[in-house]
Design an enzyme around this catalytic site. Structure first.
Site, PDB file in Angstrom:
ATOM      1  N   LYS A   1     -84.215  45.242  61.392  1.00 65.98           N
ATOM      2  CA  LYS A   1     -84.667  44.572  60.230  1.00 65.98           C
ATOM      3  C   LYS A   1     -83.657  44.586  59.138  1.00 65.98           C
ATOM      4  CE  LYS A   1     -88.544  42.480  59.110  1.00 65.98           C
ATOM      5  NZ  LYS A   1     -89.335  41.411  60.254  1.00 65.98           N
TER       6      LYS A   1
ATOM      7  N   ASN B   1     -97.207  30.036  56.875  1.00 67.23           N
ATOM      8  CA  ASN B   1     -96.625  29.602  57.844  1.00 67.23           C
ATOM      9  C   ASN B   1     -97.437  30.188  59.146  1.00 67.23           C
ATOM     10  OD1 ASN B   1     -95.297  30.748  60.693  1.00 67.23           O
ATOM     11  ND2 ASN B   1     -93.885  28.838  59.714  1.00 67.23           N
TER      12      ASN B   1
ATOM     13  N   SER C   1     -87.988  32.626  68.837  1.00 66.53           N
ATOM     14  CA  SER C   1     -86.345  32.853  68.339  1.00 66.53           C
ATOM     15  C   SER C   1     -85.644  33.197  69.488  1.00 66.53           C
ATOM     16  CB  SER C   1     -86.547  33.987  67.317  1.00 66.53           C
ATOM     17  OG  SER C   1     -86.708  33.616  66.085  1.00 66.53           O
TER      18      SER C   1
ATOM     19  N   LYS D   1     -82.892  42.816  67.295  1.00 65.00           N
ATOM     20  CA  LYS D   1     -83.338  41.463  66.911  1.00 65.00           C
ATOM     21  C   LYS D   1     -84.303  41.800  65.694  1.00 65.00           C
ATOM     22  CE  LYS D   1     -84.019  37.037  67.200  1.00 65.00           C
ATOM     23  NZ  LYS D   1     -83.645  36.853  65.790  1.00 65.00           N
TER      24      LYS D   1
ATOM     25  N   THR E   1     -95.627  31.173  65.661  1.00 62.06           N
ATOM     26  CA  THR E   1     -96.211  32.489  65.214  1.00 62.06           C
ATOM     27  C   THR E   1     -97.692  32.474  65.357  1.00 62.06           C
ATOM     28  OG1 THR E   1     -94.438  33.444  64.174  1.00 62.06           O
ATOM     29  CG2 THR E   1     -96.357  34.658  64.050  1.00 62.06           C
TER      30      THR E   1
ATOM     31  N   LYS F   1     -92.153  45.249  69.456  1.00 58.67           N
ATOM     32  CA  LYS F   1     -92.543  43.728  69.520  1.00 58.67           C
ATOM     33  C   LYS F   1     -91.806  43.247  70.749  1.00 58.67           C
ATOM     34  CE  LYS F   1     -93.864  41.896  65.589  1.00 58.67           C
ATOM     35  NZ  LYS F   1     -93.680  41.076  64.396  1.00 58.67           N
TER      36      LYS F   1
HETATM   37  P1  NAD Z   1     -95.872  32.783  54.134  1.00 58.34           P
HETATM   38  O1  NAD Z   1     -95.110  33.358  52.739  1.00 58.34           O
HETATM   39  O2  NAD Z   1     -95.465  31.493  54.721  1.00 58.34           O
HETATM   40  O3  NAD Z   1     -97.758  33.032  53.831  1.00 58.34           O
HETATM   41  C1  NAD Z   1     -98.223  33.895  53.094  1.00 58.34           C
HETATM   42  C2  NAD Z   1     -99.683  33.482  53.091  1.00 58.34           C
HETATM   43  O4  NAD Z   1    -100.483  34.629  52.682  1.00 58.34           O
HETATM   44  C3  NAD Z   1     -99.700  32.415  52.004  1.00 58.34           C
HETATM   45  O5  NAD Z   1    -100.638  31.639  52.078  1.00 58.34           O
HETATM   46  C4  NAD Z   1    -100.041  33.350  50.775  1.00 58.34           C
HETATM   47  O6  NAD Z   1    -100.801  32.745  49.695  1.00 58.34           O
HETATM   48  C5  NAD Z   1    -101.146  34.458  51.510  1.00 58.34           C
HETATM   49  N1  NAD Z   1    -101.433  35.665  50.689  1.00 58.34           N
HETATM   50  C6  NAD Z   1    -100.442  36.382  49.905  1.00 58.34           C
HETATM   51  N2  NAD Z   1    -101.175  37.234  49.089  1.00 58.34           N
HETATM   52  C7  NAD Z   1    -102.323  36.869  49.361  1.00 58.34           C
HETATM   53  C8  NAD Z   1    -103.466  37.708  48.978  1.00 58.34           C
HETATM   54  N3  NAD Z   1    -103.349  39.001  48.150  1.00 58.34           N
HETATM   55  N4  NAD Z   1    -104.818  37.484  49.569  1.00 58.34           N
HETATM   56  C9  NAD Z   1    -104.655  36.286  50.431  1.00 58.34           C
HETATM   57  N5  NAD Z   1    -103.754  35.614  50.760  1.00 58.34           N
HETATM   58  C10 NAD Z   1    -102.603  36.292  50.286  1.00 58.34           C
HETATM   59  O7  NAD Z   1     -95.791  33.974  55.344  1.00 58.34           O
HETATM   60  P2  NAD Z   1     -95.901  34.086  56.792  1.00 58.34           P
HETATM   61  O8  NAD Z   1     -94.680  33.837  57.433  1.00 58.34           O
HETATM   62  O9  NAD Z   1     -97.183  33.302  57.071  1.00 58.34           O
HETATM   63  O10 NAD Z   1     -96.143  35.472  57.203  1.00 58.34           O
HETATM   64  C11 NAD Z   1     -97.276  36.126  56.818  1.00 58.34           C
HETATM   65  C12 NAD Z   1     -97.494  37.316  57.687  1.00 58.34           C
HETATM   66  O11 NAD Z   1     -97.364  37.194  59.004  1.00 58.34           O
HETATM   67  C13 NAD Z   1     -96.521  38.521  56.790  1.00 58.34           C
HETATM   68  O12 NAD Z   1     -97.140  39.796  57.456  1.00 58.34           O
HETATM   69  C14 NAD Z   1     -95.404  38.425  58.073  1.00 58.34           C
HETATM   70  O13 NAD Z   1     -94.626  39.647  58.148  1.00 58.34           O
HETATM   71  C15 NAD Z   1     -96.010  38.164  59.398  1.00 58.34           C
HETATM   72  N6  NAD Z   1     -95.261  37.392  60.479  1.00 58.34           N
HETATM   73  C16 NAD Z   1     -94.814  36.340  59.865  1.00 58.34           C
HETATM   74  C17 NAD Z   1     -94.011  35.470  60.951  1.00 58.34           C
HETATM   75  C18 NAD Z   1     -93.481  34.148  60.882  1.00 58.34           C
HETATM   76  O14 NAD Z   1     -92.815  33.779  61.998  1.00 58.34           O
HETATM   77  N7  NAD Z   1     -93.587  33.466  60.035  1.00 58.34           N
HETATM   78  C19 NAD Z   1     -93.605  36.084  62.369  1.00 58.34           C
HETATM   79  C20 NAD Z   1     -94.416  37.548  62.510  1.00 58.34           C
HETATM   80  C21 NAD Z   1     -95.126  38.153  61.563  1.00 58.34           C
END
Ligand code: NAD
Length: 425
Positions: free
Chosen positions: A115, A230, A359, A79, A199, A103
């Site tokens: 991945k 997100n 998921s 996954k 998340t 995880k």
């Molecule tokens: P997203 O694209 O929805 O949001 C990312 C956020 O980070 C945005 O608000 C963006 O403006 C901000 N950002 C980007 N660059 C930045 C910087 N230099 N300084 C400060 N803020 C900054 O992404 P997401 O889905 O929220 O994912 C965020 C993290 O969480 C990633 O590392 C992702 O791998 C991890 N993650 C996400 C999920 C999920 O379900 N979405 C699950 C597990 C892990």
């Protein structure tokens, strides 16, 4: 407590996968993992690289690199998400695939880890180009993906839209509807209620569980959240609903601090009307982005990027608790500094596992063809997160180590059984 982490961080991480291996080796040594099992897990089980020639809108063909790595299938089908970004490469995909194995095992899901990704800049491509690229990727991965084989999901640069295209292509190839082959789908075609906020919800549940262990009450603590996408926006909202005062927020456009607390609903409303960014928000004082992580707070939630807590800024962090919403926000070199400062860190593979947990619920619902209410999803999610947190906390105590290595140990204890029970040729 810090000795084990120091060892993990001393191994110089030349690549993302090396950083994973450094931590894996430390956990393996501490728990006395058998050398054979360690060797199995140090090597991803399958790596695929494909070339995807796509007809661009200008009539010219452009060739894109696509990847999929299956790290392990010892606990079940693999996954892991699909990332569209310019820095996608084999090393990063391999590291993220291994993280998914750990995880899923920490979260007690019957999955291995994988991945995938495509090296592209999705923001520079038209919807039509992205659709052709996603469909071409699905065709190239037809023998990898499968409901009981390898189940992708969205990651950075992808969303339910891309999942719908990939599902449609997979269904066409196989001549039947298999919604369970991919998760993170739009609700109308088999997505799960509660997946969007899952998340962030997991970050909230882990934060509350850690605060309880630290004898701190939610309404007595302050919190800073980096990232307002997100994960960050849902985490900030849910934490504030639990009474935690959010004093700092930030995204790639701006960072804000207000010691009296920020009205998160106002920030969400602002971002919704402002192209989903915080620049221009007036509910708090704007600060330098570099100051956000080191400003005064009890709880710090990095929920944006990897490697933001580094050797340089770790010593200045004032929080007592870090809950890693993002994947890999703490550089290996910073772990020892945080440990010396007795900052508790709920690691990514536990803290952000709420997304893959829901998921998994989506996949279960697809297989059953029966769909749950959002309340059912949330109740089941919260219980699974609490169980996972408790197991990691207990291992941290038992093995006298930090929560990061304890989370690896918790995962390895499960994966080791899978490797041994399934055996080898
Ligand atoms: P997203 O694209 O929805 O949001 C990312 C956020 O980070 C945005 O608000 C963006 O403006 C901000 N950002 C980007 N660059 C930045 C910087 N230099 N300084 C400060 N803020 C900054 O992404 P997401 O889905 O929220 O994912 C965020 C993290 O969480 C990633 O590392 C992702 O791998 C991890 N993650 C996400 C999920 C999920 O379900 N979405 C699950 C597990 C892990």
């Amino acid at each position: 407590m810090s000795t084990n982490t120091v060892n993990a961080t001393q191994a110089h991480a030349e690549s993302m996968f090396d950083a994973v291996l450094a931590r894996l080796d430390v956990a393996a040594k501490l728990m006395n993992l058998s050398e054979e099992v360690l060797q199995v897990l140090r090597n991803p089980s399958k790596q695929v690289k494909v070339s995807l020639p796509i007809m661009m809108d200008n009539g010219k063909i452009q060739v894109f690199e696509g990847y999929r790595t299956v790290h392990s299938t010892h606990l079940g089908p693999s996954k892991g998400g699909i990332r569209y970004a310019m820095d996608v490469n084999a090393d990063e995909v391999m590291a993220l695939a291994a993280w998914m194995s750990f995880k899923c095992a920490v979260a007690n899901l019957p999955y291995g880890g994988a991945k995938g990704g495509i090296k592209c800049d999705p923001r520079a491509m038209s919807v039509g180009e992205l659709e052709r690229l996603s469909r071409a990727y699905a065709v190239s991965m037809k023998d990898i993906f499968g409901v009981n084989r390898d189940i992708p999901a969205p990651d950075m640069g992808t969303s339910g839209r891309e999942m719908a295209w990939i599902l449609d292509e997979f269904n066409k190839i196989n001549g039947e509807d298999s919604p369970g082959v991919i998760t993170g789908k739009p609700i109308a075609i088999g997505g799960s209620l509660g997946r969007d906020a899952a998340t962030g919800r997991g970050v909230m549940v882990n934060t509350l569980a850690a605060l309880k262990k630290m004898n701190l009450k939610a309404n007595e603590v302050t919190c800073i959240v980096q990232g307002f996408g997100n994960v960050g926006s849902h985490a900030a909202r849910l934490l504030s609903e639990k009474g935690i005062k959010i004093v700092g927020i930030g995204d790639h456009t701006a960072s804000f601090y207000n010691e009296k607390g920020i009205d998160i609903q106002a920030a969400l409303d602002f971002a919704a009307k402002n192209n989903r960014v915080l620049k221009g928000f007036t509910g708090a004082t704007e600060i330098k982005s570099s100051e956000l992580l080191t400003s005064k707070c009890d709880v710090l939630v990095p929920a944006a990027l990897q490697n933001v807590i580094t050797e340089e800024n770790a010593g200045k962090i004032q929080a007592k608790l870090i809950v890693e919403g993002a994947n890999g926000p703490t550089a290996p070199e910073a772990d020892a500094i945080l440990n010396d400062k007795k900052i508790i860190c709920v690691p990514d593979i536990l803290a952000n596992s709420g997304g893959v947990t829901v998921s998994y619920f989506e996949w279960v619902q697809n297989k059953a063809g029966y769909y749950w209410t959002e309340e059912e999803v949330n109740t089941k999610h919260d219980l699974k997160m609490e169980i996972a947190f408790e197991a990691v906390w207990n291992n941290a105590t038992q093995f006298k180590t930090g929560m990061r290595i304890a989370a690896y140990i918790t995962a390895l204890q499960k994966i080791e059984q899978g490797v041994k029970l399934k055996g080898a040729y």
